[in-house]
Design an enzyme around this catalytic site. Structure first.
Site, mmCIF file in Angstrom:
data_model
loop_
_atom_site.group_PDB
_atom_site.id
_atom_site.type_symbol
_atom_site.label_atom_id
_atom_site.label_comp_id
_atom_site.label_asym_id
_atom_site.label_seq_id
_atom_site.Cartn_x
_atom_site.Cartn_y
_atom_site.Cartn_z
ATOM 1 N N SER A 73 19.847 -0.902 17.709
ATOM 2 C CA SER A 73 19.016 -1.788 16.897
ATOM 3 C C SER A 73 17.534 -1.712 17.232
ATOM 4 C CB SER A 73 19.506 -3.237 17.055
ATOM 5 O OG SER A 73 19.575 -3.592 18.422
ATOM 6 N N GLY A 74 17.101 -0.750 18.030
ATOM 7 C CA GLY A 74 15.680 -0.546 18.244
ATOM 8 C C GLY A 74 15.162 -1.067 19.564
ATOM 9 N N ALA A 77 15.017 -5.056 20.195
ATOM 10 C CA ALA A 77 16.325 -5.689 20.457
ATOM 11 C C ALA A 77 17.331 -4.584 20.709
ATOM 12 C CB ALA A 77 16.739 -6.554 19.276
ATOM 13 N N ASN A 79 20.178 -3.675 21.477
ATOM 14 C CA ASN A 79 21.612 -3.907 21.602
ATOM 15 C C ASN A 79 22.343 -2.734 20.964
ATOM 16 O OD1 ASN A 79 21.208 -6.637 22.657
ATOM 17 N ND2 ASN A 79 20.517 -7.091 20.577
ATOM 18 N N VAL A 81 25.838 -0.702 19.658
ATOM 19 C CA VAL A 81 27.196 -0.870 19.147
ATOM 20 C C VAL A 81 27.978 0.415 19.427
ATOM 21 C CG1 VAL A 81 28.636 -1.317 17.131
ATOM 22 C CG2 VAL A 81 26.402 -2.437 17.344
ATOM 23 N N LYS A 95 29.698 -4.575 20.303
ATOM 24 C CA LYS A 95 28.250 -4.753 20.402
ATOM 25 C C LYS A 95 27.901 -5.257 21.792
ATOM 26 C CE LYS A 95 24.234 -6.896 18.215
ATOM 27 N NZ LYS A 95 23.722 -7.649 17.054
ATOM 28 N N ASP A 206 18.753 -10.880 9.378
ATOM 29 C CA ASP A 206 18.334 -9.503 9.099
ATOM 30 C C ASP A 206 19.321 -8.769 8.201
ATOM 31 O OD1 ASP A 206 16.522 -7.491 9.213
ATOM 32 O OD2 ASP A 206 17.089 -6.739 11.181
#
Length: 520
Positions: A73-74, A77, A79, A81, A95, A206
């Site tokens: 997710s960049g 953030a 995180n 998966v 996740k 989001d």
């Protein structure tokens, strides 16, 4: 010790087995009643919500191997998966949050538990979580096909189901999502949002085309991960500000109306095949330049009337004032009449392969039990289990004379009543009696678990059947019957590839026994 004592020991063994199952089930999961919805609950093993240990998920993801990364997710953030496989052979998406993203374990567990109660065929449902030390993870149903963004934005090459290693189909840049499928995606995601709103989970963080996934049938699903923020104090939007609801830019608060705005950006993606800033798109819509917005890859193969309706809906959803945006119920009502191809499966419209549901032929020859399981012939399996009686339970318990004389008589009676009910195909009574036997907790019996597993299958409860078959394997790790029963339960859960693999494992254990293992 006489045959009477031997019979008592056999009964007691079953009692201990049930207690062990109850204890394990409490550790792994608590079952809940899925909230009502317009659709049937999912049939792929998602009716349990579980708390997993970190070590369990570490093993499921092969030590969080980079080969198993599904998405990131960049930097803001980070995180990650991963795809993973549980011991029951179900594929999942895991996740993994950054350290201390959720410092309060109780808050994380409560948030995850709330999302875990949601069950709908339009969601990639949350089936578990991990709160182990500083580790925080979410576990969801795994969707084998790529995201909407990868299908829609015409990346050079997209591999479908590559993460499962069982499909070589590719969608190249010369293919596009047809118009009717785009309308289906919009409708299904609207249904998912409307369901969440009705279940008091109207905030989705989001929402974008990367949150829209496709299952093994090609049907669109909304990722459940967006129902929780990336961290307790984190931002709800990680996308460019040009795509962020204006009210969020002001106060950094997500409202139900903010979710509608984000849904409008997804509609623009579906219409244009590009990620166009909403302000630019609205100017073109007001100038009636709709044809310039429509995805050129459609080559004119769309309904102008339908496109006008969807563009109008997108325009309403993207209104600057939140109160002027439509509700999820209004959106569903507007999109429902546009579903003109309800009988055509999604995988056909996406031009991807779908598992036809037929288990592959095992590599080893099958016994009568194996043949019955390969056909999911419950009646034949019942006849075999009745004939087997309890001969495979020998040696699974060692009890003292005092133990079996003082504690086993009631349990023996319960098992006996269960056996009579099982023989007479009174499966509800058999479940009750076997459960009473297992709840005693003094003895373990793989046969009782196998019999109750079959009772659950006859009662259309494949999740419970799979759990009992797994418990039989825990008691007797290389018992072919335990693997055969898992195969049938997996087939009933539409996990046909896993069912075929399990059937082959069962045949392997049976072949090993015939070469000199424990007698059958």
């Amino acid at each position: 010790m006489g045959c009477c004592a031997s019979s008592l020991i056999e009964e007691a063994r079953h009692e201990e087995e049930k207690e062990q199952q109850q204890t394990t089930q409490k550790k792994l999961s608590h079952q809940f009643t899925p909230p009502s919805s317009g659709l049937d609950p999912p049939t792929n093993g998602a009716s349990f919500f579980s708390e997993f240990s970190f070590s369990y998920l570490k093993a499921a993801t092969d030590n969080f191997s980079s080969d198993n990364i599904v998405s990131e997710s960049g930097e803001k953030a980070p995180n990650i998966v991963y795809k993973g496989r549980l011991q029951n052979r179900q594929w999942v998406a895991v996740k993994k949050f950054t350290k201390m993203a959720w410092p309060d374990p109780r808050q994380f567990a409560e948030e995850a538990g709330g999302v875990g109660k949601l069950r709908h065929n339009r969601l990639a449902n949350l089936i578990g979580y991990c709160c182990d030390g500083d580790e925080r993870l979410l576990v969801a149903e795994y969707m084998p096909n790529d995201t909407l963004a990868k299908h829609l934005f015409h990346f050079p090459t997209i591999q479908v189901a590559a993460s499962l290693g069982d499909c070589s189909d590719r969608i190249g840049e010369n293919q596009t999502i047809e118009w009717a499928m785009r309308l289906r995606v919009a409708f299904y995601i609207a249904e998912a949002l409307d369901y969440c709103h009705a279940e008091d989970h109207s905030l989705y963080h989001d929402l974008n085309a990367y949150r829209v996934l496709f299952d093994e049938h090609g049907d669109p699903r909304l990722s459940c991960f967006g129902l929780m923020k990336n961290s307790r104090d984190g931002k709800s939007y990680s996308t460019n500000l040009a795509y962020t609801p204006p009210e969020y830019i002001k106060n950094e608060r997500v409202t139900p109306e903010s979710v509608i705005y984000s849904f409008g950006t997804v509609l623009l993606d579906l219409l244009s095949g590009k990620h166009i800033p909403p302000s630019h798109a609205l100017d073109m819509i007001r100038g009636k330049n709709i044809n310039l917005l429509i995805d050129s890859h459609l080559e004119g193969n769309f309904s102008t009337e339908e496109a006008t309706v969807v563009f109008g809906l997108a325009s309403q959803s993207l209104q600057y004032e939140p109160r002027e945006r439509p509700s999820t119920k209004d959106i569903v009502a507007m999109l429902a009449p546009l579903q003109t191809k309800p009988d055509i499966p999604s995988h056909v419209m996406l031009r991807i392969s779908k598992n036809d549901g037929a288990p592959s032929t095992p590599q080893r020859p099958l016994s009568p039990m194996g043949e019955a399981c390969s056909r999911t012939d419950l009646t034949a399996i019942h006849q075999i289990l009745v004939a087997m009686h309890y001969r495979d339970d020998e040696g699974t318990n060692e009890l003292s004379f005092q133990e079996w004389t003082q504690q086993m008589r009631d349990m023996l009676d319960a098992r006996k009543r269960g056996d009579f009910a099982f023989r007479d195909k009174d499966f509800k009574t058999a479940i009750d009696c076997y459960s009473q036997f297992i709840d005693g907790g003094t003895m373990v019996s793989p046969t009782v678990f196998a019999r109750r597993s079959l009772c659950y299958l006859f009662s259309d409860q494949p999740d419970a059947a799979l759990l009992d078959a797994m418990q039989a394997q825990c008691v007797y790790p290389d018992w072919p019957i335990a693997f055969y029963m898992q195969s049938v339960a997996l087939a009933k859960l539409n996990m046909h590839k896993d069912a075929a693999d399990m059937l082959n494992e069962a045949a392997g254990f049976e072949e090993k026994r015939q070469r000199g293992g424990k007698g059958s």
